[in-house]
Design a protein around this motif. Structure first.
Motif, mmCIF file in Angstrom:
data_model
loop_
_atom_site.group_PDB
_atom_site.id
_atom_site.type_symbol
_atom_site.label_atom_id
_atom_site.label_comp_id
_atom_site.label_asym_id
_atom_site.label_seq_id
_atom_site.Cartn_x
_atom_site.Cartn_y
_atom_site.Cartn_z
ATOM 1 N N PHE A 130 -6.897 7.123 2.293
ATOM 2 C CA PHE A 130 -6.334 7.576 1.022
ATOM 3 C C PHE A 130 -6.516 9.079 0.843
ATOM 4 O O PHE A 130 -7.278 9.724 1.573
ATOM 5 C CB PHE A 130 -6.989 6.800 -0.123
ATOM 6 C CG PHE A 130 -6.958 5.313 0.090
ATOM 7 C CD1 PHE A 130 -5.813 4.582 -0.179
ATOM 8 C CD2 PHE A 130 -8.064 4.638 0.602
ATOM 9 C CE1 PHE A 130 -5.771 3.214 0.039
ATOM 10 C CE2 PHE A 130 -8.029 3.272 0.826
ATOM 11 C CZ PHE A 130 -6.873 2.556 0.550
ATOM 12 N N TRP B 38 2.276 1.657 -3.674
ATOM 13 C CA TRP B 38 1.440 1.771 -4.860
ATOM 14 C C TRP B 38 0.133 2.530 -4.668
ATOM 15 O O TRP B 38 -0.550 2.817 -5.655
ATOM 16 C CB TRP B 38 1.125 0.373 -5.408
ATOM 17 C CG TRP B 38 2.363 -0.350 -5.823
ATOM 18 C CD1 TRP B 38 2.915 -1.446 -5.232
ATOM 19 C CD2 TRP B 38 3.224 -0.017 -6.917
ATOM 20 N NE1 TRP B 38 4.061 -1.826 -5.884
ATOM 21 C CE2 TRP B 38 4.283 -0.965 -6.935
ATOM 22 C CE3 TRP B 38 3.211 0.989 -7.893
ATOM 23 C CZ2 TRP B 38 5.294 -0.931 -7.872
ATOM 24 C CZ3 TRP B 38 4.238 1.027 -8.834
ATOM 25 C CH2 TRP B 38 5.260 0.073 -8.816
ATOM 26 N N TYR B 39 -0.260 2.861 -3.453
ATOM 27 C CA TYR B 39 -1.547 3.522 -3.225
ATOM 28 C C TYR B 39 -1.334 4.980 -2.798
ATOM 29 O O TYR B 39 -0.357 5.293 -2.096
ATOM 30 C CB TYR B 39 -2.349 2.788 -2.144
ATOM 31 C CG TYR B 39 -3.103 1.581 -2.652
ATOM 32 C CD1 TYR B 39 -4.492 1.579 -2.712
ATOM 33 C CD2 TYR B 39 -2.435 0.437 -3.073
ATOM 34 C CE1 TYR B 39 -5.202 0.479 -3.165
ATOM 35 C CE2 TYR B 39 -3.125 -0.680 -3.535
ATOM 36 C CZ TYR B 39 -4.505 -0.644 -3.582
ATOM 37 O OH TYR B 39 -5.199 -1.740 -4.042
ATOM 38 N N HIS C 112 -9.760 9.752 -3.872
ATOM 39 C CA HIS C 112 -9.306 8.472 -4.445
ATOM 40 C C HIS C 112 -10.442 7.463 -4.524
ATOM 41 O O HIS C 112 -10.611 6.781 -5.541
ATOM 42 C CB HIS C 112 -8.157 7.907 -3.620
ATOM 43 C CG HIS C 112 -7.757 6.516 -4.039
ATOM 44 N ND1 HIS C 112 -7.257 6.233 -5.296
ATOM 45 C CD2 HIS C 112 -7.819 5.321 -3.375
ATOM 46 C CE1 HIS C 112 -7.014 4.924 -5.381
ATOM 47 N NE2 HIS C 112 -7.356 4.360 -4.237
ATOM 48 N N TYR D 186 0.837 -1.208 0.000
ATOM 49 C CA TYR D 186 0.000 0.000 0.000
ATOM 50 C C TYR D 186 0.868 1.253 0.000
ATOM 51 O O TYR D 186 0.569 2.231 -0.707
ATOM 52 C CB TYR D 186 -0.921 -0.002 1.221
ATOM 53 C CG TYR D 186 -2.184 -0.810 1.006
ATOM 54 C CD1 TYR D 186 -3.319 -0.239 0.432
ATOM 55 C CD2 TYR D 186 -2.239 -2.161 1.358
ATOM 56 C CE1 TYR D 186 -4.471 -0.974 0.232
ATOM 57 C CE2 TYR D 186 -3.384 -2.909 1.157
ATOM 58 C CZ TYR D 186 -4.504 -2.318 0.587
ATOM 59 O OH TYR D 186 -5.634 -3.055 0.382
#
Length: 536
Positions: free
Chosen positions: A300, A80-81, A304, A77
């Motif tokens: 997030f 990549w997030y 998002h 996470y």
């Protein structure tokens, strides 16, 4: 027919199978890992069940390899997030902020991390993975399994030859194929002495299974699915032993008391602070949306997610109308279809009839997220099966070993041959025999090596939920970290036996060999004992 020859064949690619393959490969052995679905990871991925873990998991109480899995999920996470600044700085990041676990993640993330953990073994050539292959036959020579036949997706077959076979399937499929002595369902009280066992054995009395699904909620949109064919039946159905009215409602029994309780359901609630994650407390599922939420908008950057994403594995989708193994295939398929229909019926009820807090009915904006589960229909690839066939082992863990009210010193039995630890309540969901919830306080427990070793067959080991537990104790030995621990030990034991030229039974019978094996496990980061923990 193709033939594959390896040192260790792991049949079943759930968490236990993955851990077994990883341990055997890292011990220098060649390994074949097979799985009947398109995804490795079992509970965590293809069954879409966020980890159920004990309250000390961030500090201790699991293997080093399981901790690597958990750390890698969080790292994925972070890599990549688009995390919020607050989430990015959390050491114990919980993307879903669910109340079931300190680490609620999307199944696809679990799959990506498992693929990464196994990548080095596959690159080296020591690990080969066959997806969508299921066991259909085995050949036996005395007390040894000599080969296993797998059916492939095209209708062909593969023969696997190995000195060691590990059964990591969800239902212990290898046990009947290989003639391994085993048990299904509930043992009798006369056999086990367990206070909660029935007077007579009930081989087809098994815990409910659940066909999970993921969903989000887009207010003002219409994502209502087609009405399931038997929706009217499920709409009015009150199962045996069920308190609280029809199954399709927000009211269900509290497992510890069996009293009916109306749960709340609030899609995308306002910020209510940090989630409380502790199985020692009653009511983790009191708020259904938050219970198994796998993505929370607060985790997030703003914008998002249009909605939180929650995972439905709630009491209302527990299917216990009949077993899905131990019966003829047509009956098993009928019950599998019934479990799917129940889950879809519950979703349809949520979308069209569920009472809303604003006085209206239905949440048509609830949208299936099969894209996160790798499916077109929106349900998980595979059902979550809580109870497996179990080997007749050199030692069987019974309720008296760990139920808190049966342990005068408040501690579970200490096994000289411990190969791991776990902690969870003895949590049995309603069963196909008509039993309601059985939910019992339990002590943090150990995993005895003898529970992983069959009474006769020398080269087949259980590597998942199929060890020597009972119907009762399976209720606390079936969760993610324990299944991983069992699989990891099975893979290590196969490698140890190949190195030493001894059978698993001989390792158990010889104290010096047991201690040598335990020393290898400790070197690999397996915890054999609990520290002095309190408050369970």
């Amino acid at each position: 027919m193709r033939e594959i020859e390896v040192d260790v064949a792991v049949v079943g690619g759930g968490l236990g199978g993955v851990a077994a393959a990883l341990a055997a490969v890292e011990a220098g052995r060649t390994v074949l890992l097979t799985e009947d679905s398109a995804w490795l990871g079992g509970q965590l991925t293809s069954q879409a069940v966020p980890p159920d873990e004990h309250p000390w998991i961030e500090q201790f109480g699991c293997t080093a390899r399981y901790r690597l899995l958990r750390d890698s999920l969080r790292d994925y996470y972070r890599q990549w997030y688009p995390l919020s600044a607050e989430a990015r700085n959390q050491a114990h990041l919980n993307p879903g902020l669910g109340t079931v676990s300190a680490l609620c993640v999307e199944p696809r993330v679990g799959l990506a991390v498992i693929d990464g953990i196994l990548a080095a073994g596959r690159s080296s050539g020591r690990l080969r993975v066959l997806l969508e292959h299921r066991p259909v036959d085995a050949t036996i020579d005395g007390d040894r399994v000599t080969s296993v036949t797998l059916a492939d997706p095209s209708g062909g077959e593969v023969t696997v030859v190995a000195p060691y076979f590990l059964d990591a399937t969800e239902t212990g499929e290898m046990l009947p194929l290989a003639g391994v002595e085993h048990v299904t369902g509930a043992e009798s009280q006369a056999e086990t002495g367990e206070p909660h066992a029935p007077e007579t054995a009930q081989p087809l009395n098994m815990q409910a299974l659940s066909w999970c699904f993921a969903m989000d909620h887009l207010e003002g949109e219409d994502h209502v699915i087609d009405r399931p064919e038997r929706y009217a039946f499920w709409r009015e159905h009150v199962p045996r032993g069920w308190t609280g009215g029809p199954l399709l409602s927000f009211t269900a029994p509290v497992p510890r008391t069996l009293r009916p309780l109306a749960r709340t359901f609030t899609p995308n609630p306002p910020d209510t602070g940090a989630a409380v994650v502790d199985h020692r407390l009653v009511g983790g599922d009191n708020e259904l949306w938050a219970f198994r939420r796998i993505a929370d908008r607060r985790t997030f950057v703003a914008g998002h997610l249009a909605s939180d994403i929650t995972l439905v594995n709630w009491p209302m989708i527990d299917y216990f109308e009949g077993p899905v193994y131990g019966v003829e295939p047509p009956e098993a398929q009928r019950h599998l279809a019934g479990a799917r229909e129940l889950s879809l019926s519950f979703l349809y009820w949520l979308q069209t009839e569920a009472p809303r807090q604003d006085g209206g009915v239905g949440y048509p904006g609830l949208r299936l997220r099969g894209d996160l589960l790798g499916t077109v229909d929106g349900l998980a690839m595979r059902p979550y099966i809580r109870e497996s066939r179990r080997i007749r082992a050199l030692y069987t863990v019974v309720e008296q070993d760990l139920a808190l009210d049966l342990r005068p010193d408040g501690k579970a039995v200490r096994y000289d041959d411990s190969v791991g630890v776990g902690s969870y309540r003895i949590d049995l969901h309603p069963s196909t025999g008509g039993d309601p919830y059985v939910d019992i306080d339990s002590c943090p427990f150990e995993i005895p090596l003898r529970a992983l070793v069959p009474i006769r067959v020398q080269n087949l080991l259980p590597a998942a939920k199929n060890i020597g537990t009972t119907h009762i104790t399976n209720g606390c030995y079936r969760l993610h970290p324990v299944e991983w621990n069992i699989g990891e030990v099975a893979g290590s034991l196969a490698a140890f036996c190949l190195d030493s030229g001894r059978t698993p039974q001989e390792v158990c019978e010889d104290t010096a060999l047991t201690e040598r094996f335990q020393a290898r496990l400790v070197q690999d980061g397996v915890e054999l004992r609990w520290p002095d923990v309190r408050g369970y």
